[in-house]
Scaffold this motif. Structure first.
Motif: not given
Length: 153
Positions: A70-88
């Motif tokens: 989670l990255h908050l810059k000014q009033d903009t929030l960014s979400i980046t998923v980097s990994s997952s254990e489930e493909e489904e």
């Protein structure tokens, strides 16, 4: 540095690494400014800015098999998923209006900072795309057609 005893304690030297105080500070940042609340079926997020800063981030957060930033810059929030254990399964943003935004692995998703929840949904029930769509509530017929058209696009 955190200490359980004052420096001039009559009980002897103070405890230099008072770990529970450091943990309390970390909890204050994550659950206070980070606004994270763990519920049975979702992770609620309500980030607030830290006074005197223009941006801040929490990296490698883990929730139900997903790792994300989670990255908050000014009033903009960014979400980046980097990994997952489930493909489904897909980590999904659930906005206050009920719209769902499935997050794509490795792609940052940006929004104006506001409260939302993260939940895990089956991939087969969602299609990753740049539009959001409603899944509940009373929708006038015209809005329903627009939502379906957006979903099929």
């Amino acid at each position: 540095m955190f200490s359980e005893k004052p420096a001039n304690s009559s009980d002897g030297p103070r405890c230099v690494n008072f770990i529970t105080a450091a943990g309390g500070l970390l909890q204050a940042v994550v659950f206070g400014y980070g606004g994270l609340r763990l519920q049975d079926d979702r992770l609620e997020v309500s980030l607030t800015g830290i006074p005197g800063t223009s941006e801040w981030a929490m990296y490698d957060l883990r929730y139900r098999g997903f790792t994300f930033d989670l990255h908050l810059k000014q009033d903009t929030l960014s979400i980046t998923v980097s990994s997952s254990e489930e493909e489904e399964e897909t980590l999904t943003v659930v906005r206050g209006d009920g719209s769902l935004i499935p997050l794509q692995m490795g792609k940052a998703w940006n929004m104006t900072n506001s409260a939302f929840s993260l939940s895990v949904r089956e991939t087969s029930s969602l299609k990753p795309h740049s539009h959001s769509y409603r899944v509940s509530g009373d929708i006038p017929f015209v809005c329903l057609l627009v939502a379906i058209a957006s979903f099929l696009h």
